[in-house]
Scaffold this motif. Structure first.
Motif, PDB file in Angstrom:
ATOM      1  N   MET A   1      35.418  41.911  47.199  1.00 21.67           N
ATOM      2  CA  MET A   1      35.279  42.891  46.132  1.00 21.67           C
ATOM      3  C   MET A   1      36.507  43.786  46.033  1.00 21.67           C
ATOM      4  SD  MET A   1      32.132  45.498  45.547  1.00 21.67           S
ATOM      5  CE  MET A   1      33.217  46.907  45.736  1.00 21.67           C
ATOM      6  N   LYS A   2      36.929  44.054  44.800  1.00 22.35           N
ATOM      7  CA  LYS A   2      38.150  44.825  44.590  1.00 22.35           C
ATOM      8  C   LYS A   2      37.847  46.271  44.219  1.00 22.35           C
ATOM      9  CE  LYS A   2      42.070  42.133  44.185  1.00 22.35           C
ATOM     10  NZ  LYS A   2      43.461  42.483  44.167  1.00 22.35           N
ATOM     11  N   ALA A   3      36.577  46.573  43.986  1.00 18.54           N
ATOM     12  CA  ALA A   3      36.221  47.894  43.475  1.00 18.54           C
ATOM     13  C   ALA A   3      36.681  48.989  44.422  1.00 18.54           C
ATOM     14  CB  ALA A   3      34.720  47.968  43.258  1.00 18.54           C
ATOM     15  N   SER A   4      37.166  50.082  43.819  1.00 16.33           N
ATOM     16  CA  SER A   4      37.699  51.158  44.642  1.00 16.33           C
ATOM     17  C   SER A   4      36.589  52.086  45.119  1.00 16.33           C
ATOM     18  CB  SER A   4      38.758  51.936  43.878  1.00 16.33           C
ATOM     19  OG  SER A   4      38.224  52.372  42.651  1.00 16.33           O
ATOM     20  N   GLY A   5      35.673  52.474  44.217  1.00 12.27           N
ATOM     21  CA  GLY A   5      34.575  53.325  44.622  1.00 12.27           C
ATOM     22  C   GLY A   5      33.410  52.458  45.063  1.00 12.27           C
ATOM     23  N   ASP A   6      32.225  53.063  45.207  1.00 13.66           N
ATOM     24  CA  ASP A   6      31.093  52.233  45.593  1.00 13.66           C
ATOM     25  C   ASP A   6      29.988  52.268  44.552  1.00 13.66           C
ATOM     26  OD1 ASP A   6      30.100  50.379  47.430  1.00 13.66           O
ATOM     27  OD2 ASP A   6      28.629  51.859  48.097  1.00 13.66           O
ATOM     28  N   ASP A   7      30.259  52.846  43.387  1.00 10.72           N
ATOM     29  CA  ASP A   7      29.264  52.851  42.333  1.00 10.72           C
ATOM     30  C   ASP A   7      29.565  51.681  41.395  1.00 10.72           C
ATOM     31  OD1 ASP A   7      27.593  53.283  40.238  1.00 10.72           O
ATOM     32  OD2 ASP A   7      28.644  55.052  39.488  1.00 10.72           O
ATOM     33  N   PRO A   8      28.752  50.615  41.449  1.00 13.11           N
ATOM     34  CA  PRO A   8      29.089  49.407  40.677  1.00 13.11           C
ATOM     35  C   PRO A   8      29.168  49.648  39.174  1.00 13.11           C
ATOM     36  CG  PRO A   8      26.899  49.238  41.643  1.00 13.11           C
ATOM     37  CD  PRO A   8      27.518  50.457  42.222  1.00 13.11           C
ATOM     38  N   LEU A   9      28.350  50.567  38.634  1.00  9.22           N
ATOM     39  CA  LEU A   9      28.402  50.823  37.194  1.00  9.22           C
ATOM     40  C   LEU A   9      29.719  51.498  36.808  1.00  9.22           C
ATOM     41  CD1 LEU A   9      27.018  50.778  34.429  1.00  9.22           C
ATOM     42  CD2 LEU A   9      26.048  53.024  34.987  1.00  9.22           C
ATOM     43  N   SER A  10      30.103  52.537  37.540  1.00  8.72           N
ATOM     44  CA  SER A  10      31.374  53.221  37.257  1.00  8.72           C
ATOM     45  C   SER A  10      32.542  52.262  37.423  1.00  8.72           C
ATOM     46  CB  SER A  10      31.563  54.414  38.193  1.00  8.72           C
ATOM     47  OG  SER A  10      30.471  55.279  38.104  1.00  8.72           O
ATOM     48  N   ALA A  15      36.795  49.122  35.013  1.00  7.54           N
ATOM     49  CA  ALA A  15      37.469  47.820  34.884  1.00  7.54           C
ATOM     50  C   ALA A  15      37.551  47.403  33.418  1.00  7.54           C
ATOM     51  CB  ALA A  15      36.740  46.765  35.705  1.00  7.54           C
ATOM     52  N   LEU A  16      36.466  47.614  32.659  1.00  8.77           N
ATOM     53  CA  LEU A  16      36.451  47.195  31.252  1.00  8.77           C
ATOM     54  C   LEU A  16      37.385  48.048  30.402  1.00  8.77           C
ATOM     55  CD1 LEU A  16      32.621  46.511  30.837  1.00  8.77           C
ATOM     56  CD2 LEU A  16      34.447  44.798  30.830  1.00  8.77           C
ATOM     57  N   ARG A  17      37.686  49.269  30.880  1.00 11.46           N
ATOM     58  CA  ARG A  17      38.604  50.136  30.136  1.00 11.46           C
ATOM     59  C   ARG A  17      40.030  49.607  30.156  1.00 11.46           C
ATOM     60  NH1 ARG A  17      38.205  56.422  30.775  1.00 11.46           N
ATOM     61  NH2 ARG A  17      39.931  56.090  29.342  1.00 11.46           N
ATOM     62  N   HIS A  18      40.321  48.629  31.034  1.00  9.70           N
ATOM     63  CA  HIS A  18      41.642  47.987  31.017  1.00  9.70           C
ATOM     64  C   HIS A  18      41.893  47.310  29.672  1.00  9.70           C
ATOM     65  CE1 HIS A  18      42.668  48.620  35.138  1.00  9.70           C
ATOM     66  NE2 HIS A  18      41.697  47.876  35.628  1.00  9.70           N
ATOM     67  N   LEU A  19      40.817  46.823  29.023  1.00  9.17           N
ATOM     68  CA  LEU A  19      40.978  46.033  27.801  1.00  9.17           C
ATOM     69  C   LEU A  19      41.621  46.860  26.700  1.00  9.17           C
ATOM     70  CD1 LEU A  19      37.525  44.227  27.882  1.00  9.17           C
ATOM     71  CD2 LEU A  19      39.748  43.197  28.353  1.00  9.17           C
ATOM     72  N   PRO A  20      42.478  46.235  25.882  1.00 12.82           N
ATOM     73  CA  PRO A  20      43.202  46.982  24.851  1.00 12.82           C
ATOM     74  C   PRO A  20      42.246  47.562  23.805  1.00 12.82           C
ATOM     75  CG  PRO A  20      43.528  44.624  24.556  1.00 12.82           C
ATOM     76  CD  PRO A  20      42.804  44.796  25.861  1.00 12.82           C
TER      77      PRO A  20
ATOM     78  N   ASN B  43      41.150  39.946  37.739  1.00  8.94           N
ATOM     79  CA  ASN B  43      40.316  39.803  38.933  1.00  8.94           C
ATOM     80  C   ASN B  43      39.437  41.028  39.143  1.00  8.94           C
ATOM     81  OD1 ASN B  43      41.420  37.321  39.372  1.00  8.94           O
ATOM     82  ND2 ASN B  43      42.934  38.048  40.866  1.00  8.94           N
ATOM     83  N   ASP B  44      39.995  42.196  38.831  1.00  6.28           N
ATOM     84  CA  ASP B  44      39.261  43.445  38.958  1.00  6.28           C
ATOM     85  C   ASP B  44      38.052  43.440  38.027  1.00  6.28           C
ATOM     86  OD1 ASP B  44      38.751  45.988  39.824  1.00  6.28           O
ATOM     87  OD2 ASP B  44      40.175  46.966  38.483  1.00  6.28           O
ATOM     88  N   VAL B  45      38.282  43.024  36.757  1.00  4.68           N
ATOM     89  CA  VAL B  45      37.188  42.965  35.792  1.00  4.68           C
ATOM     90  C   VAL B  45      36.135  41.957  36.255  1.00  4.68           C
ATOM     91  CG1 VAL B  45      36.557  42.423  33.406  1.00  4.68           C
ATOM     92  CG2 VAL B  45      38.685  43.651  33.875  1.00  4.68           C
ATOM     93  N   ALA B  46      36.592  40.773  36.664  1.00  8.85           N
ATOM     94  CA  ALA B  46      35.666  39.722  37.097  1.00  8.85           C
ATOM     95  C   ALA B  46      34.833  40.189  38.293  1.00  8.85           C
ATOM     96  CB  ALA B  46      36.434  38.446  37.442  1.00  8.85           C
ATOM     97  N   ALA B  47      35.496  40.826  39.281  1.00  4.14           N
ATOM     98  CA  ALA B  47      34.801  41.276  40.486  1.00  4.14           C
ATOM     99  C   ALA B  47      33.807  42.388  40.167  1.00  4.14           C
ATOM    100  CB  ALA B  47      35.812  41.755  41.533  1.00  4.14           C
ATOM    101  N   ALA B  48      34.240  43.341  39.292  1.00  2.03           N
ATOM    102  CA  ALA B  48      33.361  44.462  38.945  1.00  2.03           C
ATOM    103  C   ALA B  48      32.124  43.964  38.204  1.00  2.03           C
ATOM    104  CB  ALA B  48      34.120  45.479  38.087  1.00  2.03           C
ATOM    105  N   LEU B  49      32.322  42.950  37.358  1.00  3.79           N
ATOM    106  CA  LEU B  49      31.213  42.362  36.613  1.00  3.79           C
ATOM    107  C   LEU B  49      30.195  41.722  37.545  1.00  3.79           C
ATOM    108  CD1 LEU B  49      32.613  40.456  33.531  1.00  3.79           C
ATOM    109  CD2 LEU B  49      30.573  41.870  33.611  1.00  3.79           C
TER     110      LEU B  49
END
Lengths: 205, 205
Positions: A1-10, A15-20, B43-49
């Motif tokens: 897992m790459k997530a930085s925090g531990d709240d999966p929703l946040s 992560a989705l905010r990366h999208l243009p 990868n971040d998006v995929a993992a967070a999902l």
């Protein structure tokens, strides 16, 4: 897992905010949508992302994003080596391919010069472009960047960079779109279409 | 891999089109964006999902999408068991929580009745809502669905379904938003705000 925090929703929203063009609100909408749908939907997106990222890369020759390296266009024996079409993105390349009207090679810059966004010539693939033209087989370079401020600046930069090589340089035409009404065409486009008018008699400019 | 075809780009675009409001063009833009960024972004998006989908599920009691089951609101000993706020989505629940003005429990319907979209009462969590009210501790049910056609239809359905239980039923107020100008308020909202006017003297309706 790459997530930085531990709240999966946040983490998912972040992560989705990366999208243009996707801000907090849209990312939240996407996240809750994916959580309400059957797990297969989110898993499908995650798998497709990982798979595409693993299998698709820029062609080492032209920069086009494809599965093959070099890409099928670069290796095709039926395409014209003497003509090179310079585009901003792979999407633009695909748009030109859909016309079926171009049989030369391509070079993808991966963006346009945009000082406001911090994108300079060094962030684009101008080095590879210059090297390709210097190889000598290219006779004409068609600048097919967008007729926008950034696209024009990019075309101008390419023109100045490549002029010393002696290659013929052309720019795609800009004007009133085919099928469009003059009444609803913006003044800048109309002005451009007047300035770039071509003669219809035999003594074409 | 879950992809149906073998073209990773087409698979990714198809997968991204699942997202609400995302068509072919936006999905293509998202896909090429993710392919141009460093692999860590995709990868971040995929993992967070995958992580969010694995760890977040509807609360078995109220339906809220969270990591805990039952959710923290359902198990909180400081919240008022006598008041139940019925909302369409978890986003709406979070919007109410952000006000800090509500201390009761919630019930998430996971949508609104929308015959045009094929969503009927049987697709929402009305069965669980009726069962909760029948347990007897709820004295007031606040219908906090949106003041839209679908939200009103949903509130009306809930009202008719729950009326026989004898629970007090209320509906959130609808009118001109706080801070908004009457000049720019749509006629329907303005009409509603007039019809639902409240007296300012001591003899309140």
């Amino acid at each position: 897992m790459k997530a930085s925090g531990d709240d999966p929703l946040s983490n998912l929203i972040r992560a989705l905010r990366h999208l243009p063009g996707v801000g907090e609100k849209t990312a939240t909408r996407f996240a809750f949508f994916l959580l309400r749908e059957p797990p297969s939907v989110a898993n499908d997106v995650a798998a497709a992302l990982a798979d595409a990222r693993a299998r698709i890369a820029p062609c080492e020759r032209c920069g086009h994003l494809t599965e093959r390296n070099p890409c099928t266009i670069c290796v095709s024996p039926t395409r014209d080596d003497a003509t090179l079409c310079v585009v901003e993105t792979s999407q633009d390349l695909l748009a030109i391919e859909r016309t079926g009207a171009y049989r030369g090679r391509y070079h993808v810059l991966h963006g346009a010069i945009a000082p406001v966004d911090g994108v300079g010539p060094e962030d684009l693939t101008f080095g590879a472009l210059l090297a390709r033209v210097k190889e000598g087989s290219i006779r004409e370079m068609i600048l097919a960047t967008s007729p926008s401020v950034e696209g024009e600046a990019t075309a101008l930069y390419a023109e100045r960079l490549l002029a010393p090589t002696g290659v013929a340089i052309s720019r795609i035409a800009s004007g009133v779109p085919v099928g469009a009404s003059l009444e609803y065409t913006d003044p800048t486009t109309l002005e451009q279409s007047l300035a770039a008018r071509t003669r219809r008699s035999s003594d074409r400019r």
